[in-house]
Scaffold this active site. Structure first.
Site, PDB file in Angstrom:
ATOM      1  N   SER A 132       3.548  -4.282  -9.258  1.00 12.84           N
ATOM      2  CA  SER A 132       4.360  -5.002  -8.261  1.00 12.84           C
ATOM      3  C   SER A 132       5.624  -5.484  -8.962  1.00 12.84           C
ATOM      4  O   SER A 132       5.643  -5.612 -10.193  1.00 12.84           O
ATOM      5  CB  SER A 132       3.590  -6.220  -7.760  1.00 12.84           C
ATOM      6  N   TYR A 145      -0.791 -14.682  -8.786  1.00 16.38           N
ATOM      7  CA  TYR A 145      -0.555 -13.247  -8.544  1.00 16.38           C
ATOM      8  C   TYR A 145       0.394 -12.662  -9.588  1.00 16.38           C
ATOM      9  O   TYR A 145       0.136 -11.585 -10.137  1.00 16.38           O
ATOM     10  CB  TYR A 145       0.005 -13.068  -7.139  1.00 16.38           C
TER      11      TYR A 145
HETATM   12  P1  NAP Z   1      -3.842  -4.240   1.697  1.00 14.73           P
HETATM   13  O1  NAP Z   1      -3.438  -3.560   2.953  1.00 14.73           O
HETATM   14  O2  NAP Z   1      -4.438  -5.611   1.794  1.00 14.73           O
HETATM   15  O3  NAP Z   1      -4.852  -3.287   0.885  1.00 14.73           O
HETATM   16  C1  NAP Z   1      -5.551  -3.737  -0.250  1.00 14.73           C
HETATM   17  C2  NAP Z   1      -6.642  -2.728  -0.574  1.00 14.73           C
HETATM   18  O4  NAP Z   1      -7.302  -3.158  -1.780  1.00 14.73           O
HETATM   19  C3  NAP Z   1      -7.701  -2.642   0.512  1.00 14.73           C
HETATM   20  O5  NAP Z   1      -8.036  -1.295   0.732  1.00 14.73           O
HETATM   21  C4  NAP Z   1      -8.884  -3.389  -0.072  1.00 14.73           C
HETATM   22  O6  NAP Z   1     -10.103  -2.810   0.384  1.00 14.73           O
HETATM   23  C5  NAP Z   1      -8.696  -3.105  -1.553  1.00 14.73           C
HETATM   24  N1  NAP Z   1      -9.404  -4.062  -2.384  1.00 14.73           N
HETATM   25  C6  NAP Z   1      -9.209  -5.395  -2.501  1.00 14.73           C
HETATM   26  N2  NAP Z   1     -10.122  -5.928  -3.324  1.00 14.73           N
HETATM   27  C7  NAP Z   1     -10.927  -4.897  -3.733  1.00 14.73           C
HETATM   28  C8  NAP Z   1     -12.056  -4.808  -4.564  1.00 14.73           C
HETATM   29  N3  NAP Z   1     -12.600  -5.882  -5.156  1.00 14.73           N
HETATM   30  N4  NAP Z   1     -12.619  -3.588  -4.768  1.00 14.73           N
HETATM   31  C9  NAP Z   1     -12.109  -2.482  -4.171  1.00 14.73           C
HETATM   32  N5  NAP Z   1     -11.038  -2.505  -3.351  1.00 14.73           N
HETATM   33  C10 NAP Z   1     -10.471  -3.711  -3.141  1.00 14.73           C
HETATM   34  O7  NAP Z   1      -2.597  -4.382   0.712  1.00 14.73           O
HETATM   35  P2  NAP Z   1      -1.581  -3.304   0.068  1.00 14.73           P
HETATM   36  O8  NAP Z   1      -0.234  -3.849   0.237  1.00 14.73           O
HETATM   37  O9  NAP Z   1      -1.876  -1.944   0.539  1.00 14.73           O
HETATM   38  O10 NAP Z   1      -1.967  -3.472  -1.476  1.00 14.73           O
HETATM   39  C11 NAP Z   1      -2.276  -2.388  -2.326  1.00 14.73           C
HETATM   40  C12 NAP Z   1      -1.812  -2.704  -3.731  1.00 14.73           C
HETATM   41  O11 NAP Z   1      -0.391  -2.811  -3.743  1.00 14.73           O
HETATM   42  C13 NAP Z   1      -2.327  -4.007  -4.319  1.00 14.73           C
HETATM   43  O12 NAP Z   1      -2.641  -3.827  -5.683  1.00 14.73           O
HETATM   44  C14 NAP Z   1      -1.150  -4.952  -4.165  1.00 14.73           C
HETATM   45  O13 NAP Z   1      -1.183  -6.003  -5.105  1.00 14.73           O
HETATM   46  C15 NAP Z   1       0.000  -3.982  -4.414  1.00 14.73           C
HETATM   47  N6  NAP Z   1       1.295  -4.403  -3.911  1.00 14.73           N
HETATM   48  C16 NAP Z   1       1.484  -4.721  -2.607  1.00 14.73           C
HETATM   49  C17 NAP Z   1       2.749  -5.127  -2.171  1.00 14.73           C
HETATM   50  C18 NAP Z   1       3.030  -5.510  -0.735  1.00 14.73           C
HETATM   51  O14 NAP Z   1       4.063  -6.137  -0.477  1.00 14.73           O
HETATM   52  N7  NAP Z   1       2.200  -5.173   0.209  1.00 14.73           N
HETATM   53  C19 NAP Z   1       3.803  -5.186  -3.080  1.00 14.73           C
HETATM   54  C20 NAP Z   1       3.584  -4.845  -4.411  1.00 14.73           C
HETATM   55  C21 NAP Z   1       2.327  -4.444  -4.814  1.00 14.73           C
HETATM   56  P3  NAP Z   1     -11.447  -3.589   0.753  1.00 14.73           P
HETATM   57  O15 NAP Z   1     -11.061  -4.969   1.210  1.00 14.73           O
HETATM   58  O16 NAP Z   1     -12.050  -2.734   1.834  1.00 14.73           O
HETATM   59  O17 NAP Z   1     -12.266  -3.580  -0.499  1.00 14.73           O
END
Ligand code: NAP
Length: 247
Positions: A132, A145
């Site tokens: 991120s 975070y």
């Molecule tokens: P999201 O829609 O909330 O998806 C998060 C995913 O992570 C879900 O599929 C969730 O699945 C999974 N997850 C969470 N805890 C887990 C665990 N203990 N074991 C296995 N899976 C787990 O959010 P997203 O934005 O797509 O996030 C994906 C990644 O991108 C993350 O690492 C986040 O930090 C990063 N990111 C996001 C942003 C943003 O603005 N959205 C920006 C920079 C980086 P389950 O709950 O079904 O397990």
């Protein structure tokens, strides 16, 4: 006929992970998806012709079982599972939120990577860690975070040094603001508050980041994209966003 490439995407039940699994499947990969919400994964696997398996990256036994089912030669690992919890200042930091963020974003990434390294070496594979911009900058209320994502970035850079001399590529893909379930999870299900995060600007979509994963993964074998930082035009940094500017 060329052999079908195999990819593992963690955290594929939502957002960036789900979009990445779709993009990779459309590009010809066989995609093995993992997350805790298995019903969502099964629907995705049915759609993409891939394989769905329960995975809790915070639980060592779950990681072991998931990784044991991955074929001996793996071509791409996308460590995407993770996210943020809370936006409290350090003075009000909640231990359980910090522990969960560290367990998923850092320990989970390490455990899945460690377990699949033999498969990646065998497949001359590629590790793409979704970190991120929070792994590069900090902002008020974000310490739990940002500390976890700074650690994920450090792990990624260390891995590249340790794997030097092998064909395994290592990429740090660092998105800015992407509209997914991220903010709803961060605010413990408060959908209204989550919506506010994206008001007055055009955030990135999960598909934008999936496109980046596909791009880094499909460079020639001798090209390693070390880092890719991607933000919406309206965002200059984690705490610097232009709202209502027509962007
Ligand atoms: P999201 O829609 O909330 O998806 C998060 C995913 O992570 C879900 O599929 C969730 O699945 C999974 N997850 C969470 N805890 C887990 C665990 N203990 N074991 C296995 N899976 C787990 O959010 P997203 O934005 O797509 O996030 C994906 C990644 O991108 C993350 O690492 C986040 O930090 C990063 N990111 C996001 C942003 C943003 O603005 N959205 C920006 C920079 C980086 P389950 O709950 O079904 O397990």
């Amino acid at each position: 006929m060329a052999e079908q490439k195999i990819a593992v995407v963690t955290g594929a039940s939502s957002g960036i992970g789900a979009a990445t699994a779709r993009a990779l499947a459309a590009a010809g990969y066989r995609v093995i998806v993992g997350a805790r919400r298995i019903e969502r994964l099964e629907a995705l696997a049915a759609e993409t012709g891939g394989e769905a398996r329960t995975l809790d990256v915070g639980d060592p036994a779950s990681v072991t079982a998931f990784c044991a089912a991955v074929p001996p030669a793996l071509h791409l690992l996308v460590n995407n599972a993770g996210g943020a919890l809370g936006l409290e200042p350090i003075a009000e930091a909640r231990d359980e939120d910090w522990e969960t963020m560290y367990r998923t974003n850092v320990l989970g990434l390490m455990r899945v990577t460690r377990a699949l390294l033999p498969n990646l070496l065998e497949g001359r594979g590629h590790i793409v860690n979704i970190t991120s911009i929070a792994g590069r900058d900090v902002y008020s209320g974000g310490a739990g975070y940002t500390a976890a994502k700074h650690a994920a970035r450090a792990v990624t850079e260390t891995l590249r040094i340790e794997l030097n001399g092998t064909p395994v590529r290592v990429t740090d893909l660092a998105p800015g603001m992407v509209e997914t379930e991220f903010s709803e999870v961060r605010f413990h299900g408060d959908a209204e508050r989550a919506k506010g995060v994206y008001e007055g600007l055009t955030p990135l979509t999960a598909e934008d980041i999936a496109d980046c994963v596909l791009w880094v993964a499909t460079r020639p074998w001798h090209v390693n994209i070390d880092e890719l930082v991607v933000k919406p035009v309206a965002q200059a940094g984690p705490g610097k966003v232009a709202r209502n500017a027509g962007l």
